[in-house]
Write a protein that holds these residues in place. Structure first.
Motif, PDB file in Angstrom:
ATOM      1  N   LYS A 177       0.824  -1.217   0.000  1.00 34.45           N
ATOM      2  CA  LYS A 177       0.000   0.000   0.000  1.00 34.45           C
ATOM      3  C   LYS A 177       0.856   1.264   0.000  1.00 34.45           C
ATOM      4  CE  LYS A 177      -3.784   0.147   2.522  1.00 34.45           C
ATOM      5  NZ  LYS A 177      -4.693   0.087   3.688  1.00 34.45           N
ATOM      6  N   GLU A 291      -3.236   5.076  -1.932  1.00 41.13           N
ATOM      7  CA  GLU A 291      -4.591   5.350  -2.416  1.00 41.13           C
ATOM      8  C   GLU A 291      -5.195   6.557  -1.698  1.00 41.13           C
ATOM      9  OE1 GLU A 291      -8.066   2.392  -2.680  1.00 41.13           O
ATOM     10  OE2 GLU A 291      -6.378   1.310  -3.583  1.00 41.13           O
ATOM     11  N   GLU A 295      -5.858  10.431  -3.249  1.00 41.17           N
ATOM     12  CA  GLU A 295      -7.168  11.091  -3.158  1.00 41.17           C
ATOM     13  C   GLU A 295      -7.031  12.485  -2.536  1.00 41.17           C
ATOM     14  OE1 GLU A 295     -11.090   9.851  -0.897  1.00 41.17           O
ATOM     15  OE2 GLU A 295     -10.240   8.161  -2.028  1.00 41.17           O
TER      16      GLU A 295
END
Length: 308
Positions: A177, A291, A295
């Motif tokens: 991640k 992620e 954003e």
């Protein structure tokens, strides 16, 4: 290969600190690259590049290089007359080594003695860094030689101190991640004025003290933790480094990124730091959750350079 490629570089850690003997960690970045080629000089870009090489050669003729590092400047001049140019997509003023790649390409092709990156010793690295500093000074006024050295070696390099550099292995990428990424500030940065601001700041004792006791401490701790893949101490020191830069390197942070920089610190979703001298170009981002960071940084152009 007739036209070896020379990749851009990214200074992950060490901006400004390496001037004051901190450690640095730098990697090649293959998204951007350049190569010496021949052409009929049939476009503005090629004409401009050929003309720039011609001026650069005049500078090279003034240098007195040690015999081991001599360049065949006559052959270079003849090749320029035949239409030699540097075909590169490396953006200028973005802190990713556009002049470094050019210097590395010229040295690789025209050095009388050939050096193979895989077999270069630590002592030779030290000498090459000095030579590259001379060769690149034409572009920046004064160069450490690090950028062309990285571009020439095409390997991660650990800057141990002002004098000493060494090849280093960085942890292998993983599909996780986390990510290290570049953010485009949308403006070109100029190294000279930024470095001038730094030296002005260095005239005050308070700044010198905090640079040595805090910035260099956090910077070196980040490098050690990253190379050992110890991500908790890495991010802890990275946050301290990002806070320090926000407080002390504000003139070097592009205005478009002030708010985003602070937002990362307030939310701990990501941390930002300078990529090179700042003032524009790219800024580096680090996050445990790309992620989420992506954003939160929507509206900015980003490029992931390393996953973990």
């Amino acid at each position: 290969m007739n036209n070896p490629l020379f990749y851009a570089k990214i200074l992950l850690f060490g901006e400004y600190g390496i001037i004051e003997d901190s450690q640095g960690l730098t990697l090649p970045y293959s998204y951007y690259k350049g190569s010496l080629k021949f052409s009929d000089l049939d476009s503005d870009f090629i004409l401009k590049s050929n003309s720039s090489l011609k001026k650069y050669t005049e500078y090279l003729e003034t240098l007195e290089l040690p015999s081991e590092f001599l360049l065949d400047v006559e052959r270079l001049k003849n090749d320029i007359d035949k239409g030699l140019y540097f075909d590169s997509n490396i953006p200028q003023g973005y802190g990713v080594g556009s002049s470094g790649a050019l210097v590395a390409a010229v040295f690789s092709k025209y050095a009388i003695k050939k050096f193979e990156p895989e077999t270069i010793s630590k002592d030779e690295l030290k000498e090459l860094k000095k030579i590259f500093g001379l060769l690149e000074s034409y572009f920046h006024g004064k160069s450490s030689g690090i950028d062309p050295l990285i571009c020439f070696m095409n390997l991660p390099i650990l800057i141990e101190n002002k004098e000493s550099v060494d090849k280093v292995n960085i942890p292998a990428e993983e599909v996780g991640k986390g990510a290290i990424f570049l953010i485009d500030s949308g403006m070109v940065g100029e190294t000279g004025p930024m470095v001038q601001i730094f030296f002005e700041k260095m005239k005050t004792e308070g700044f010198r003290k905090t640079l040595k006791e805090e910035f260099i401490h956090y910077n070196n701790a980040c490098i050690h933790a990253f190379l050992k893949k110890e991500m908790n101490p890495f991010f802890r020191n990275l946050k301290s480094l990002s806070i320090w830069a926000y407080e002390h390197f504000k003139p070097m942070i592009p205005e478009s990124l002030y708010k985003a920089w602070k937002k990362g610190l307030d939310t701990n979703a990501y941390y930002l730091k300078l990529c090179g001298s700042g003032g524009g170009g790219y800024i580096l981002g680090f996050t445990k959750d790309y992620e989420k960071a992506d954003e939160m940084l929507s509206g900015f152009q980003k490029e992931v350079i390393y996953r973990f």
